[in-house]
Design a protein around this motif. Structure first.
Motif, PDB file in Angstrom:
ATOM      1  N   GLY A 258       0.857  -1.232  -0.034  1.00  0.00           N
ATOM      2  CA  GLY A 258       0.009  -0.035   0.145  1.00  0.00           C
ATOM      3  C   GLY A 258       0.872   1.372  -0.097  1.00  0.00           C
ATOM      4  N   TYR A 259       0.301   2.291  -0.532  1.00  0.00           N
ATOM      5  CA  TYR A 259       1.130   3.414  -0.881  1.00  0.00           C
ATOM      6  C   TYR A 259       0.051   4.572  -0.763  1.00  0.00           C
ATOM      7  CZ  TYR A 259       4.877   0.762  -2.688  1.00  0.00           C
ATOM      8  OH  TYR A 259       5.942  -0.116  -3.047  1.00  0.00           O
ATOM      9  N   MET A 260       0.460   5.868  -0.237  1.00  0.00           N
ATOM     10  CA  MET A 260      -0.399   6.965  -0.088  1.00  0.00           C
ATOM     11  C   MET A 260      -1.883   6.804  -0.330  1.00  0.00           C
ATOM     12  SD  MET A 260       2.338   9.071  -2.261  1.00  0.00           S
ATOM     13  CE  MET A 260       2.963   7.853  -3.230  1.00  0.00           C
ATOM     14  N   ARG A 261      -2.387   6.314   0.715  1.00  0.00           N
ATOM     15  CA  ARG A 261      -3.801   5.871   0.815  1.00  0.00           C
ATOM     16  C   ARG A 261      -4.836   7.023   0.628  1.00  0.00           C
ATOM     17  NH1 ARG A 261      -2.091   0.886   4.015  1.00  0.00           N
ATOM     18  NH2 ARG A 261      -2.009  -0.579   2.469  1.00  0.00           N
ATOM     19  N   SER A 262      -3.867   8.163   0.959  1.00  0.00           N
ATOM     20  CA  SER A 262      -4.791   9.486   0.848  1.00  0.00           C
ATOM     21  C   SER A 262      -4.843  10.158  -0.624  1.00  0.00           C
ATOM     22  CB  SER A 262      -3.850  10.698   1.952  1.00  0.00           C
ATOM     23  OG  SER A 262      -2.382  10.810   1.188  1.00  0.00           O
ATOM     24  N   ASP A 263      -4.520   9.211  -1.422  1.00  0.00           N
ATOM     25  CA  ASP A 263      -4.771   9.855  -2.980  1.00  0.00           C
ATOM     26  C   ASP A 263      -5.969   9.819  -3.352  1.00  0.00           C
ATOM     27  OD1 ASP A 263      -4.478   9.851  -5.628  1.00  0.00           O
ATOM     28  OD2 ASP A 263      -3.196   8.059  -5.940  1.00  0.00           O
ATOM     29  N   ALA A 264      -6.323  10.904  -3.781  1.00  0.00           N
ATOM     30  CA  ALA A 264      -7.687  11.213  -4.174  1.00  0.00           C
ATOM     31  C   ALA A 264      -8.240  10.175  -5.233  1.00  0.00           C
ATOM     32  CB  ALA A 264      -8.107  12.647  -4.870  1.00  0.00           C
ATOM     33  N   ARG A 265      -7.425   9.678  -6.056  1.00  0.00           N
ATOM     34  CA  ARG A 265      -7.885   8.775  -7.026  1.00  0.00           C
ATOM     35  C   ARG A 265      -8.092   7.046  -6.506  1.00  0.00           C
ATOM     36  NH1 ARG A 265      -3.424   7.771 -10.492  1.00  0.00           N
ATOM     37  NH2 ARG A 265      -4.636   6.348 -11.685  1.00  0.00           N
ATOM     38  N   PHE A 266      -7.242   6.944  -5.494  1.00  0.00           N
ATOM     39  CA  PHE A 266      -7.487   5.877  -4.679  1.00  0.00           C
ATOM     40  C   PHE A 266      -8.904   5.779  -3.736  1.00  0.00           C
ATOM     41  CE2 PHE A 266      -6.836   3.257  -0.520  1.00  0.00           C
ATOM     42  CZ  PHE A 266      -6.960   2.051  -1.145  1.00  0.00           C
ATOM     43  N   ILE A 267      -8.913   7.033  -3.482  1.00  0.00           N
ATOM     44  CA  ILE A 267     -10.288   7.041  -2.436  1.00  0.00           C
ATOM     45  C   ILE A 267     -11.589   7.118  -3.357  1.00  0.00           C
ATOM     46  CG2 ILE A 267     -11.536   8.772  -0.808  1.00  0.00           C
ATOM     47  CD1 ILE A 267      -8.641   9.821  -0.113  1.00  0.00           C
ATOM     48  N   ALA A 268     -11.248   7.641  -4.351  1.00  0.00           N
ATOM     49  CA  ALA A 268     -12.408   7.560  -5.568  1.00  0.00           C
ATOM     50  C   ALA A 268     -12.942   6.096  -6.008  1.00  0.00           C
ATOM     51  CB  ALA A 268     -12.226   8.536  -6.706  1.00  0.00           C
ATOM     52  N   TRP A 269     -11.676   5.422  -6.076  1.00  0.00           N
ATOM     53  CA  TRP A 269     -11.871   3.855  -6.668  1.00  0.00           C
ATOM     54  C   TRP A 269     -12.501   3.085  -5.547  1.00  0.00           C
ATOM     55  CZ3 TRP A 269      -9.900  -0.847  -4.847  1.00  0.00           C
ATOM     56  CH2 TRP A 269      -9.951  -1.672  -5.796  1.00  0.00           C
TER      57      TRP A 269
ATOM     58  N   ALA B 205     -14.264   4.109  -3.487  1.00  0.00           N
ATOM     59  CA  ALA B 205     -15.859   4.638  -3.577  1.00  0.00           C
ATOM     60  C   ALA B 205     -16.687   3.992  -4.509  1.00  0.00           C
ATOM     61  CB  ALA B 205     -16.193   6.005  -3.463  1.00  0.00           C
ATOM     62  N   GLY B 206     -15.947   3.345  -5.538  1.00  0.00           N
ATOM     63  CA  GLY B 206     -16.813   2.596  -6.644  1.00  0.00           C
ATOM     64  C   GLY B 206     -16.554   3.259  -8.000  1.00  0.00           C
ATOM     65  N   GLN B 207     -15.797   4.571  -8.111  1.00  0.00           N
ATOM     66  CA  GLN B 207     -15.460   5.189  -9.230  1.00  0.00           C
ATOM     67  C   GLN B 207     -14.711   4.423  -9.869  1.00  0.00           C
ATOM     68  OE1 GLN B 207     -14.764   9.314  -8.473  1.00  0.00           O
ATOM     69  NE2 GLN B 207     -16.595   9.519  -6.965  1.00  0.00           N
ATOM     70  N   ARG B 208     -14.782   3.960 -11.237  1.00  0.00           N
ATOM     71  CA  ARG B 208     -14.009   3.310 -12.046  1.00  0.00           C
ATOM     72  C   ARG B 208     -13.861   3.864 -13.412  1.00  0.00           C
ATOM     73  NH1 ARG B 208     -13.793   1.341  -7.627  1.00  0.00           N
ATOM     74  NH2 ARG B 208     -13.612  -1.312  -6.976  1.00  0.00           N
ATOM     75  N   ASP B 209     -12.597   3.550 -13.866  1.00  0.00           N
ATOM     76  CA  ASP B 209     -12.557   3.972 -15.454  1.00  0.00           C
ATOM     77  C   ASP B 209     -12.755   5.477 -15.769  1.00  0.00           C
ATOM     78  OD1 ASP B 209     -11.512   1.403 -16.052  1.00  0.00           O
ATOM     79  OD2 ASP B 209     -13.751   0.675 -16.133  1.00  0.00           O
ATOM     80  N   ASP B 210     -12.318   6.311 -14.743  1.00  0.00           N
ATOM     81  CA  ASP B 210     -12.465   7.733 -15.262  1.00  0.00           C
ATOM     82  C   ASP B 210     -11.620   8.081 -16.272  1.00  0.00           C
ATOM     83  OD1 ASP B 210     -12.156  10.745 -15.008  1.00  0.00           O
ATOM     84  OD2 ASP B 210     -12.058  10.493 -12.800  1.00  0.00           O
ATOM     85  N   PRO B 211     -12.112   8.776 -17.176  1.00  0.00           N
ATOM     86  CA  PRO B 211     -11.306   9.216 -18.386  1.00  0.00           C
ATOM     87  C   PRO B 211     -10.072   9.955 -18.033  1.00  0.00           C
ATOM     88  CG  PRO B 211     -13.521   9.750 -18.887  1.00  0.00           C
ATOM     89  CD  PRO B 211     -13.642   9.313 -17.496  1.00  0.00           C
ATOM     90  N   ALA B 212     -10.051  10.815 -17.013  1.00  0.00           N
ATOM     91  CA  ALA B 212      -8.717  11.172 -16.396  1.00  0.00           C
ATOM     92  C   ALA B 212      -7.626  10.465 -16.381  1.00  0.00           C
ATOM     93  CB  ALA B 212      -9.120  12.071 -15.305  1.00  0.00           C
ATOM     94  N   ASP B 213      -7.835   9.205 -15.881  1.00  0.00           N
ATOM     95  CA  ASP B 213      -7.002   8.108 -15.612  1.00  0.00           C
ATOM     96  C   ASP B 213      -6.023   7.958 -16.713  1.00  0.00           C
ATOM     97  OD1 ASP B 213      -7.813   7.630 -12.981  1.00  0.00           O
ATOM     98  OD2 ASP B 213      -8.880   5.953 -13.533  1.00  0.00           O
ATOM     99  N   ASN B 214      -6.444   8.161 -17.896  1.00  0.00           N
ATOM    100  CA  ASN B 214      -5.552   7.982 -19.207  1.00  0.00           C
ATOM    101  C   ASN B 214      -5.126   9.202 -19.934  1.00  0.00           C
ATOM    102  OD1 ASN B 214      -6.277   5.119 -19.303  1.00  0.00           O
ATOM    103  ND2 ASN B 214      -8.284   5.644 -19.786  1.00  0.00           N
ATOM    104  N   ASP B 215      -5.384  10.205 -19.170  1.00  0.00           N
ATOM    105  CA  ASP B 215      -5.083  11.588 -19.527  1.00  0.00           C
ATOM    106  C   ASP B 215      -3.633  12.131 -19.369  1.00  0.00           C
ATOM    107  OD1 ASP B 215      -5.000  14.283 -20.421  1.00  0.00           O
ATOM    108  OD2 ASP B 215      -6.936  14.883 -19.945  1.00  0.00           O
TER     109      ASP B 215
ATOM    110  N   HIS C  40      -5.761  -1.850 -11.274  1.00  0.00           N
ATOM    111  CA  HIS C  40      -6.591  -1.594 -12.412  1.00  0.00           C
ATOM    112  C   HIS C  40      -6.414  -0.226 -13.013  1.00  0.00           C
ATOM    113  CE1 HIS C  40     -10.873  -0.724 -13.136  1.00  0.00           C
ATOM    114  NE2 HIS C  40     -10.521   0.789 -12.981  1.00  0.00           N
ATOM    115  N   VAL C  41      -5.396   0.457 -12.529  1.00  0.00           N
ATOM    116  CA  VAL C  41      -4.867   1.847 -13.118  1.00  0.00           C
ATOM    117  C   VAL C  41      -3.662   1.639 -13.814  1.00  0.00           C
ATOM    118  CG1 VAL C  41      -6.321   3.281 -11.671  1.00  0.00           C
ATOM    119  CG2 VAL C  41      -3.889   2.723 -11.346  1.00  0.00           C
ATOM    120  N   THR C  42      -2.957   0.649 -13.742  1.00  0.00           N
ATOM    121  CA  THR C  42      -1.654   0.243 -14.531  1.00  0.00           C
ATOM    122  C   THR C  42      -1.772   0.254 -16.194  1.00  0.00           C
ATOM    123  OG1 THR C  42      -0.726  -0.772 -12.723  1.00  0.00           O
ATOM    124  CG2 THR C  42       0.272  -1.434 -14.724  1.00  0.00           C
ATOM    125  N   ALA C  43      -2.998  -0.075 -16.753  1.00  0.00           N
ATOM    126  CA  ALA C  43      -3.102  -0.309 -18.318  1.00  0.00           C
ATOM    127  C   ALA C  43      -2.449   0.986 -18.826  1.00  0.00           C
ATOM    128  CB  ALA C  43      -4.275  -0.461 -18.757  1.00  0.00           C
TER     129      ALA C  43
END
Length: 174
Positions: free
Chosen positions: A26-37, A39-49, A88-91
């Motif tokens: 585990g790393y930086m569990r305060s990361d907003a992207r991890f917190i959103a994930w 909470a069930g938020q998946r495949d945000d287009p911003a993840d690829n931007d 999930h976010v490595t692709a």
């Protein structure tokens, strides 16, 4: 006084290879992207931007210069929520030019590994990354060395992990 180069500076100056070994669950569990994930938020287009994830732009630039960028992750199984998130976010990292492999920790028991995650730049310089117990970066988060014995330890450790690890496209977190 001249400021020490950052990891990004070192990657931009890299000529041949940039190897990263991660060994925490585990790393930086305060990361907003991890917190959103979580909470069930998946495949945000911003993840690829790359404009919203500057790391992707840096990896694309680095790999685009012909630098081999490889990341190996040693993980406990069953995996933690954070590792499931990372998988999930490595692709997009792979699409940007990183080669990523995963090694179940049980398959690493007989390997000689350094005590901290690291980046190995051009087989000449090691940047150890220091984290607090909660996974956040420690105040003295980087330690840099060119000591030949330490560099050799990291080269050998990374190579051993890489040979056993499973390519990202084939790894299924359990």
């Amino acid at each position: 006084m001249v400021a020490e180069p950052t990891l990004e500076d070192r990657l931009r100056a890299c000529r041949h290879s940039a190897l990263h070994l991660e060994m925490r669950d585990g790393y930086m569990r305060s990361d907003a992207r991890f917190i959103a994930w979580q909470a069930g938020q998946r495949d945000d287009p911003a993840d690829n931007d790359p404009t919203l994830r500057p790391w992707l732009a840096l990896m694309s630039e680095t790999a685009g210069r012909g630098v081999e960028v490889r990341r190996a992750r040693i993980v406990s199984e069953p995996v933690s929520d954070y590792i499931r998130f990372e998988h999930h976010v490595t692709a997009p990292n792979v699409a940007a030019g990183e080669q990523v492999r995963w090694l179940p920790r049980r398959r690493a028991s007989d390997l000689a590994l350094p005590g901290n995650d690291f980046w190995l730049i051009d087989d000449q310089l090691v940047v150890f990354l220091h984290f607090a117990g909660d996974g956040e970066l420690a105040p003295d988060d980087e330690e840099v060395t060119t000591d030949p014995a330490v560099v050799k330890l990291c080269v050998d450790a990374f190579d051993a992990v890489w040979k056993r690890a499973v390519p990202h496209a084939e790894y299924r977190p359990s």
